[in-house]
Scaffold this motif. Sequence first.
Motif, short mmCIF file in Angstrom:
data_model
loop_
_atom_site.label_atom_id
_atom_site.label_comp_id
_atom_site.label_asym_id
_atom_site.label_seq_id
_atom_site.Cartn_x
_atom_site.Cartn_y
_atom_site.Cartn_z
N PHE A 78 0.84 -1.20 0.00
CA PHE A 78 0.00 0.00 0.00
C PHE A 78 0.87 1.25 0.00
CE2 PHE A 78 -3.69 2.30 2.31
CZ PHE A 78 -4.24 2.67 1.10
N HIS A 79 0.83 2.00 -1.09
CA HIS A 79 1.67 3.18 -1.29
C HIS A 79 1.15 4.33 -0.42
CE1 HIS A 79 3.70 6.46 -3.38
NE2 HIS A 79 4.38 5.59 -4.10
N VAL A 80 2.08 5.11 0.16
CA VAL A 80 1.65 6.24 0.99
C VAL A 80 0.87 7.26 0.18
CG1 VAL A 80 3.48 5.98 2.72
CG2 VAL A 80 3.91 7.35 0.66
N GLY A 81 1.15 7.37 -1.11
CA GLY A 81 0.37 8.27 -1.95
C GLY A 81 -1.06 7.81 -2.07
N GLY A 82 -1.26 6.51 -2.21
CA GLY A 82 -2.62 5.96 -2.22
C GLY A 82 -3.32 6.17 -0.89
N ALA A 83 -2.56 6.03 0.19
CA ALA A 83 -3.14 6.24 1.51
C ALA A 83 -3.61 7.68 1.67
CB ALA A 83 -2.11 5.89 2.59
N ARG A 84 -2.82 8.64 1.17
CA ARG A 84 -3.25 10.04 1.25
C ARG A 84 -4.53 10.26 0.47
NH1 ARG A 84 -0.59 14.96 -1.97
NH2 ARG A 84 -1.27 13.53 -3.60
N SER A 85 -4.61 9.74 -0.76
CA SER A 85 -5.83 9.89 -1.56
C SER A 85 -7.03 9.28 -0.84
CB SER A 85 -5.65 9.24 -2.94
OG SER A 85 -4.70 9.94 -3.71
N THR A 105 -20.09 10.50 -6.90
CA THR A 105 -20.36 11.91 -7.20
C THR A 105 -19.09 12.73 -7.34
OG1 THR A 105 -20.52 12.47 -4.85
CG2 THR A 105 -22.55 11.79 -5.97
N HIS A 106 -18.02 12.32 -6.64
CA HIS A 106 -16.76 13.05 -6.65
C HIS A 106 -15.61 12.05 -6.83
CE1 HIS A 106 -19.48 15.83 -4.70
NE2 HIS A 106 -18.58 16.81 -4.76
N VAL A 107 -14.69 12.39 -7.71
CA VAL A 107 -13.51 11.55 -7.93
C VAL A 107 -12.29 12.35 -7.51
CG1 VAL A 107 -12.06 10.42 -9.65
CG2 VAL A 107 -14.55 10.19 -9.78
N VAL A 108 -11.66 11.90 -6.42
CA VAL A 108 -10.46 12.53 -5.88
C VAL A 108 -9.31 11.55 -6.07
CG1 VAL A 108 -9.38 13.55 -3.84
CG2 VAL A 108 -11.84 13.77 -4.19
N ARG A 109 -8.32 11.94 -6.85
CA ARG A 109 -7.23 11.02 -7.18
C ARG A 109 -5.99 11.82 -7.53
NH1 ARG A 109 -9.54 8.84 -13.06
NH2 ARG A 109 -9.57 10.88 -14.09
N GLY A 110 -4.88 11.12 -7.83
CA GLY A 110 -3.62 11.77 -8.13
C GLY A 110 -3.64 12.51 -9.45
N GLU A 111 -2.82 13.56 -9.53
CA GLU A 111 -2.81 14.41 -10.72
C GLU A 111 -2.33 13.69 -11.97
OE1 GLU A 111 0.41 17.38 -11.37
OE2 GLU A 111 0.88 17.03 -9.27
N GLU A 112 -1.67 12.54 -11.81
CA GLU A 112 -1.24 11.80 -12.99
C GLU A 112 -2.43 11.31 -13.81
OE1 GLU A 112 -1.08 8.84 -9.48
OE2 GLU A 112 -0.66 10.98 -9.86
N TRP A 143 -14.47 16.49 -10.24
CA TRP A 143 -13.11 15.98 -10.21
C TRP A 143 -12.24 16.78 -9.23
CZ3 TRP A 143 -12.70 11.72 -13.29
CH2 TRP A 143 -13.60 11.59 -14.34
N ALA A 144 -11.24 16.12 -8.69
CA ALA A 144 -10.21 16.79 -7.88
C ALA A 144 -8.93 15.97 -8.01
CB ALA A 144 -10.63 16.89 -6.42
N HIS A 145 -7.95 16.55 -8.69
CA HIS A 145 -6.68 15.85 -8.91
C HIS A 145 -5.62 16.43 -8.00
CE1 HIS A 145 -8.94 14.79 -12.58
NE2 HIS A 145 -8.24 13.67 -12.51
N VAL A 146 -5.26 15.64 -6.98
CA VAL A 146 -4.36 16.13 -5.92
C VAL A 146 -2.90 16.02 -6.39
CG1 VAL A 146 -6.01 15.53 -4.14
CG2 VAL A 146 -4.29 13.85 -4.81
N PRO A 147 -2.02 16.84 -5.80
CA PRO A 147 -0.65 16.93 -6.29
C PRO A 147 0.15 15.66 -6.09
CG PRO A 147 -0.85 18.09 -4.22
CD PRO A 147 -2.24 17.74 -4.65
N VAL A 148 1.13 15.49 -6.94
CA VAL A 148 2.05 14.36 -6.84
C VAL A 148 2.87 14.50 -5.57
CG1 VAL A 148 3.88 15.51 -8.14
CG2 VAL A 148 3.76 13.02 -8.14
N ILE A 149 3.31 13.39 -5.01
CA ILE A 149 4.17 13.39 -3.83
C ILE A 149 5.60 13.10 -4.28
CG2 ILE A 149 4.62 12.32 -1.59
CD1 ILE A 149 1.69 11.60 -1.42
#
Length: 469
Positions: free
Chosen positions: A19-26, A194-201, A223-229
């Motif tokens: 489990f990637h810490v980036g996935g955990a943040r999302s 209703t909302h998709v929050v995921r990595g900016e990639e 949509w909400a594309h959160v910043p890369v780590i």
Amino acid sequence: MSSTSSIRVRFAPSPTGMFHVGGARSALFNWVMAAQSGGTLVLRIEDTDTSRNSPEWTEGIIRAMAWLGMDGGQYEGPYFQSANADKHAAAARTLIEAGRAYYCDCVRDDVIARTGDQHKGYDGFCRDRGLEPGPGRALRFRTPDRGHTTVIDLLRGKPVFENAVLEDFVLARADGSVTFLLANAVDDMSQGITHVVRGEEHLSNAPKQQLLWEALGGEPPVWAHVPVIVNEKRQKLSKRRDKVALEDYQAEGYLAAAMRNYLMLLGWAPSGDREIVPWEVIVDEFRIEDVNTSPAFFDEKKLRSFNGEYIRALPVEEFAAACLPFLESAPFEADPAVFDQLAPLAHTRVAVLAEIVPMVDFVFLDEPPFDEQSWNKGMKGPAAEILAAAEEAYRDAPWETAELKDRLEQVGVAHGLKLGKTQAPVRVAVTGRTVGLPLFESLEILGRERTLARIAAARAKLAAASPAS
């Protein structure tokens, strides 16, 4: 976010590794958004890539999310994408019947030969050939020739993508398996996301998926594309290069509350000049719109500092209980009654729980551990004389902390040394290390007999190594 407007968000990992810490943040961002609205977080395991998936990784994701506190009433799942194969196939048929998809037998070399550019996307060669399904034929989406697609993104405003530059992307491969783009859109629609929050990639995928939603008669999500780590070199965190597995941090003794707090700060900050805040404050203050779009630096040193703060905030009884799993796997048997005496001494000195083992091992081992660097550092100068004097001073001393300290201070005065210099060889002789728990409290717990035996053994070792011997 209004508490009267419930939302459904989803976390949709592929079980292809730890489990990637980036996935955990999302996942946490989604979890908090659901909590704020009285909504739901859907866990969907995207397991269609059977060559890379493993049940072990799926179980790891579920355990890690539960460790971070993502379970209970607002949690739904896990669902498995592979169970939706019939829905994916039905969606593909709908797109074909509506003229929004067509079959294509082109291979990459054909496209390069026609365009003369190996970097250019698919050129639409099969759009109007009317191919029927068959071996070697993939299904492509017919992207509109004109106009543009606007993605409403809570972090990035309204990015506009010209349809003319969006190639006719593949919906189903030649072997009949559907791609991420189709399966993801169909699953989101069927699960009412209703909302998709995921990595900016994934931002580049958003217009394609939005076109699919519209073609299938759905209203696209928000949509909400959160910043890369990134790491300290400002490179995107990579499991091949960086320590990114949440399970590794858990195994080292990071507390879930500390990890949860820290991950939420990767791109967002609570009000005021503070970072370590109660979870209730985070849930109350977090707004996905306030997440910074700049790359977020994963600072392991800072996380370690966070964890130390959280450990020190624990009642000592909870700290001792949290240490037990690490002591149970240690190469010695720790007497619980003795550890209860050591726990208050260690409580403020560990940053991760795994550090408890080398901090207290000297009490439970028959002999202190030997570390050459510590020995060389502590056993120099008048070390032999100090040990001899300490052994003599401790032979009849009342065995309690204050007296043990006073006796060694007197030894130091006789040698013209401050206590810090005086206690160095004694610490190494008794604990095996130059740093650790408070020395005199440790000696009291260790006891007179064992303390004197270790000092004598160190003196003998020094004598044996002396050139004069």
